[in-house]
Enzyme design. Structure first.
Site, PDB file in Angstrom:
ATOM      1  N   GLU A 126       0.958  -1.269  -0.068  1.00 20.74           N
ATOM      2  CA  GLU A 126       0.335  -0.179   0.342  1.00 20.74           C
ATOM      3  C   GLU A 126       1.090   0.750  -0.063  1.00 20.74           C
ATOM      4  OE1 GLU A 126      -4.158  -0.429   2.886  1.00 20.74           O
ATOM      5  OE2 GLU A 126      -3.891  -2.517   2.248  1.00 20.74           O
TER       6      GLU A 126
HETATM    7  C1  FAD Z   1       2.580  -9.589   1.121  1.00 18.75           C
HETATM    8  C2  FAD Z   1       2.339  -8.333   0.037  1.00 18.75           C
HETATM    9  C3  FAD Z   1       0.598  -8.408  -0.062  1.00 18.75           C
HETATM   10  C4  FAD Z   1       0.323  -7.506  -1.160  1.00 18.75           C
HETATM   11  N1  FAD Z   1      -0.790  -6.810  -1.435  1.00 18.75           N
HETATM   12  C5  FAD Z   1      -1.241  -6.154  -2.669  1.00 18.75           C
HETATM   13  C6  FAD Z   1      -2.918  -6.358  -3.048  1.00 18.75           C
HETATM   14  O1  FAD Z   1      -3.395  -6.687  -2.033  1.00 18.75           O
HETATM   15  N2  FAD Z   1      -2.898  -5.736  -4.467  1.00 18.75           N
HETATM   16  C7  FAD Z   1      -1.745  -4.958  -5.213  1.00 18.75           C
HETATM   17  O2  FAD Z   1      -1.775  -4.115  -6.194  1.00 18.75           O
HETATM   18  N3  FAD Z   1      -0.502  -5.371  -4.778  1.00 18.75           N
HETATM   19  C8  FAD Z   1      -0.096  -5.890  -3.685  1.00 18.75           C
HETATM   20  N4  FAD Z   1       1.141  -6.383  -2.877  1.00 18.75           N
HETATM   21  C9  FAD Z   1       2.651  -5.048  -4.187  1.00 18.75           C
HETATM   22  C10 FAD Z   1       2.823  -4.096  -3.274  1.00 18.75           C
HETATM   23  O3  FAD Z   1       1.666  -3.107  -3.181  1.00 18.75           O
HETATM   24  C11 FAD Z   1       3.540  -3.151  -3.670  1.00 18.75           C
HETATM   25  O4  FAD Z   1       4.892  -4.906  -3.388  1.00 18.75           O
HETATM   26  C12 FAD Z   1       4.728  -2.586  -3.363  1.00 18.75           C
HETATM   27  O5  FAD Z   1       3.930  -1.318  -4.390  1.00 18.75           O
HETATM   28  C13 FAD Z   1       6.274  -2.350  -3.493  1.00 18.75           C
HETATM   29  O6  FAD Z   1       6.549  -2.324  -5.439  1.00 18.75           O
HETATM   30  P1  FAD Z   1       7.478  -3.561  -5.576  1.00 18.75           P
HETATM   31  O7  FAD Z   1       7.242  -4.393  -4.688  1.00 18.75           O
HETATM   32  O8  FAD Z   1       7.280  -3.738  -6.830  1.00 18.75           O
HETATM   33  O9  FAD Z   1       9.161  -2.383  -5.295  1.00 18.75           O
HETATM   34  P2  FAD Z   1       9.234  -1.673  -6.239  1.00 18.75           P
HETATM   35  O10 FAD Z   1       8.582  -0.731  -6.596  1.00 18.75           O
HETATM   36  O11 FAD Z   1      10.043  -2.458  -7.649  1.00 18.75           O
HETATM   37  O12 FAD Z   1      10.495  -1.204  -5.849  1.00 18.75           O
HETATM   38  C14 FAD Z   1      11.812  -1.459  -4.862  1.00 18.75           C
HETATM   39  C15 FAD Z   1      12.806  -0.441  -3.879  1.00 18.75           C
HETATM   40  O13 FAD Z   1      12.857   0.556  -4.585  1.00 18.75           O
HETATM   41  C16 FAD Z   1      12.166   1.647  -4.189  1.00 18.75           C
HETATM   42  N5  FAD Z   1      11.644   2.638  -5.027  1.00 18.75           N
HETATM   43  C17 FAD Z   1      10.704   2.145  -5.889  1.00 18.75           C
HETATM   44  N6  FAD Z   1      10.904   3.466  -6.797  1.00 18.75           N
HETATM   45  C18 FAD Z   1      11.230   4.388  -6.190  1.00 18.75           C
HETATM   46  C19 FAD Z   1      11.211   6.071  -6.173  1.00 18.75           C
HETATM   47  N7  FAD Z   1      10.395   6.245  -7.736  1.00 18.75           N
HETATM   48  N8  FAD Z   1      12.138   6.518  -5.807  1.00 18.75           N
HETATM   49  C20 FAD Z   1      13.383   6.103  -4.355  1.00 18.75           C
HETATM   50  N9  FAD Z   1      12.460   4.769  -4.190  1.00 18.75           N
HETATM   51  C21 FAD Z   1      11.499   4.506  -4.928  1.00 18.75           C
HETATM   52  C22 FAD Z   1      10.993   1.174  -3.605  1.00 18.75           C
HETATM   53  O14 FAD Z   1      10.731   2.184  -2.308  1.00 18.75           O
HETATM   54  C23 FAD Z   1      11.633   0.078  -3.296  1.00 18.75           C
HETATM   55  O15 FAD Z   1      12.076   0.432  -2.086  1.00 18.75           O
HETATM   56  C24 FAD Z   1       1.583  -6.505  -1.413  1.00 18.75           C
HETATM   57  C25 FAD Z   1       2.462  -6.901  -2.178  1.00 18.75           C
HETATM   58  C26 FAD Z   1       3.043  -7.338  -0.971  1.00 18.75           C
HETATM   59  C27 FAD Z   1       4.645  -8.427  -0.666  1.00 18.75           C
END
Ligand code: FAD
Length: 596
Positions: free
Chosen positions: A406
């Protein structure tokens, strides 16, 4: 979530800036203003609502309190049994925020957040099954659904016959949520053909109702939102993911293979899906925040007991200063998180026009406070805390997700700072447009912002209306002065940063993070002061300790803010960037002591 696009999307329909914008108390801090009337008195719940909330909280207690062994087993097994889901249905926990006319309980945001708090005291996975359904899974239908859609789905969602999930994330699209590639193409009949894969969807395996975001094949190619039933042909979910924590909560992929979605299941306007997704997440943040507070309360109860019972060196470990320090820090964190989550939930309930920055602050603060609390609870229990027999290690693992889903803490800090920078009742029309331009034409956008910054510096020097000292008990006068002073400092520093970096501010993440941290301390601290100011000054020990909490939070916040603001001008940011670049080049840590 893409911070830039999300900012843009959230404001795109409400330009030009109006006095309403300025009523966002968190954004006003960046202009050097404390909007006291928005934060004082601390919100209360009327007696009738409190009574019905008590009934729900008590039934949650009765249902969850004695299930620790079950929670432990389901964590090991990686799933909740159908009987448990059925019991949640029977308790009405899927209908918490659905209006009574549709068969739900109709709780306010504040009451709902309080119920999730109670669930999370016992088990995060249980809380998440309920929370993902209400906070995000079907929230879009509540906020943006037509009467026909609500009549069609809400009764079954209230009873739990339908369980909801929120499908935004994809393999190539996490934080940058606007880059999703799931497609929805309109058919001659008006129906939509949905194709794509969503990953890590909470409740993915148990849900039969999905709010799905997809890119429509209109010329603009914008994102739209759809209500999708599991029994539509072509919908399927993957296996439960093996995860670090919240292991009993279902997390799966959800696949859409030529799924025909009726025209009547488009949610909101075509092309407004991204705005809908962000509105859902903003509105749902106090659910997650409430959950974090509940987790903290559970940890405090466990840790206090552990500290009193465990004996070393002939004494209870609770007699040692370093253990007392941890317990006290947990209480301060919990009180502060509870205060900000409650305040934000009431802002939402009061129909405030813009609470997105406040909601982001409450999510960042409460989730990180819970992570700190879980770490310290495990540390107090030490070896026992590391073992699976006791709940500490599960709580520790479960808490880790809070700063990731989120909206990650990084993305939300950028959002807080950028949305704060663009705020002001004093914003001129051109500045407002400039902010919109940041996403489409950064150079033009920031050129205008830099002009504006120069004009605003004069205004800020004359700000003198932050008189919250009169609104707090005498004992907290000095603390109120801290927040008055640092609010002005934040306003000034925001201007300095804009003038110094101009159009490149959007890339100055170190600076944005520091501004966000100051704003978080200010906003959370003001919520704490407001809360203590509204307490009965009854000379009880509980009141005295609440005063002490407010004092500790203010003084610690003062030191953090002072450090953060000084580091805006004197820092090692360039060295850090250079070091990271060096490591990206080297591909590993290249030093070794034996080669000196
Ligand atoms: C257990 C679990 C449940 C979930 N449930 C849902 C759900 O119900 N529905 C849904 O749609 N999603 C869900 N998610 C997805 C979750 O919302 C995403 O994992 C989250 O938004 C982060 O995306 P990512 O993991 O791809 O990380 P990335 O976007 O790949 O980010 C990786 C790292 O880079 C940082 N980063 C990225 N962009 C930037 C930037 N511009 N500047 C600085 N730092 C940056 C991030 O903060 C993070 O530290 C779930 C995830 C998990 C693990």
């Amino acid at each position: 979530m893409n911070i830039l696009r999300s900012n843009h999307q959230q404001i795109e329909d409400v330009r030009p800036a109006t006095a309403d914008d300025r009523q966002s108390p968190a954004k006003a801090l960046f202009c050097g203003d404390i909007l006291q009337a928005s934060l004082w008195p601390f919100p209360d719940m009327d007696a009738e609502k409190s009574d019905s909330l008590n009934l729900v909280v008590e039934s949650v207690d009765r249902f969850l309190a004695d299930r620790q062994e079950d929670f432990q087993r389901w964590d090991r097994d990686g799933g909740q049994p159908e009987e448990f889901i059925e019991a949640l249905r029977e308790l009405g926990l899927f209908g918490l925020i659905i209006p009574e006319e549709f068969g739900g309980i109709g709780l306010s945001n504040a009451a709902y957040s309080r119920v999730l708090q109670q669930c999370s005291r016992f088990d995060s996975s249980a809380s998440l099954t309920i929370g993902a359904h209400s906070s995000i899974g079907m929230k879009g239908l509540l906020l943006f659904g037509t009467d026909e859609q609500k009549n069609r789905y809400l009764p079954a969602l209230a009873s739990g016959e339908l369980i909801a999930a929120f499908c935004l994330t994809e393999p190539g699209s996490g934080s940058d949520a606007a880059s999703i590639s799931t497609s929805a193409s309109r058919q001659d009949s008006g129906d939509w053909l949905l194709n794509g894969e969503k990953i890590w969807i909470t409740n993915g395996g148990v849900a039969n109702f999905y709010t799905v975001f997809a890119r429509t094949d209109s010329p603009a190619g914008k994102v739209s939102a759809f209500l999708v039933e599991r029994n539509f042909s072509g919908v399927s979910s993957g296996k439960n993911e093996h995860k670090l924590g919240i292991r009993a909560s279902s997390t799966t992929s959800v696949f859409f293979d030529n799924v025909r979605v009726p025209a009547a299941n488009l949610l909101g306007e075509e092309g407004k899906g991204f705005k809908i997704a962000m509105s859902i997440l903003n509105n749902g943040r106090t659910g997650l925040g409430g959950g974090a507070v509940g987790g903290m309360k559970g940890c405090i109860a466990l840790s206090v007991q552990q500290a009193m019972e465990r004996k070393q060196f002939g004494r209870s470990i609770g007699e040692f200063g370093l253990i007392k320090k941890k317990i006290a820090a947990m209480a301060v964190d919990c009180f502060a998180a509870e205060s900000v989550v409650w305040m934000v939930a009431h802002l939402i309930d009061s129909g405030h026009p813009d609470y997105s920055t406040e909601a982001a602050i409450s999510k960042v603060f409460a989730s990180e406070a819970m992570c700190r609390t879980a770490t310290e609870a495990l540390q107090i229990a030490a070896g026992s805390g590391y073992m699976q027999e006791l709940p500490y290690e599960r709580i520790f693992r479960d808490s880790r997700i809070l700063t990731i889903f989120e909206g990650t803490s990084e993305i939300l800090r950028l959002f807080i700072a950028l949305s704060g920078i663009r705020d002001s009742g004093r914003l001129l029309q051109d500045v407002s447009e400039a902010f919109d331009d940041i996403t489409s034409n950064p150079i033009k956008g920031f050129g205008l912002l830099a002009d504006y910054a120069g004009r605003r510096l004069g205004n800020l020097a004359s700000v003198g209306q932050n008189r919250i000292v009169g609104a707090v008990p005498d004992e907290l006068r000095d603390d109120a002065l801290v927040f008055e002073k640092y609010t002005l400092e934040l306003g000034r520093m925001t201007d300095v940063v804009l003038r110094r970096h101009g159009k490149s501010i959007v890339e100055k993440q170190f600076a944005l993070e520091r501004l966000a941290d100051v704003a978080i301390d200010l906003f959370v601290g003001l919520c704490v002061l407001s809360r203590v100011s509204s307490m009965n000054n009854d000379s009880s020990e509980q009141y005295r300790q609440a005063i002490s909490i407010a004092h500790v939070f203010s003084q610690q916040a003062k030191r953090r803010m002072n450090r953060g603001l000084r580091a805006m001008l004197h820092n090692e940011d360039e060295a850090a960037k250079s070091l990271a670049a060096f490591l990206f080049e080297a591909k590993e840590y290249p030093w070794d002591t034996y080669r000196v």
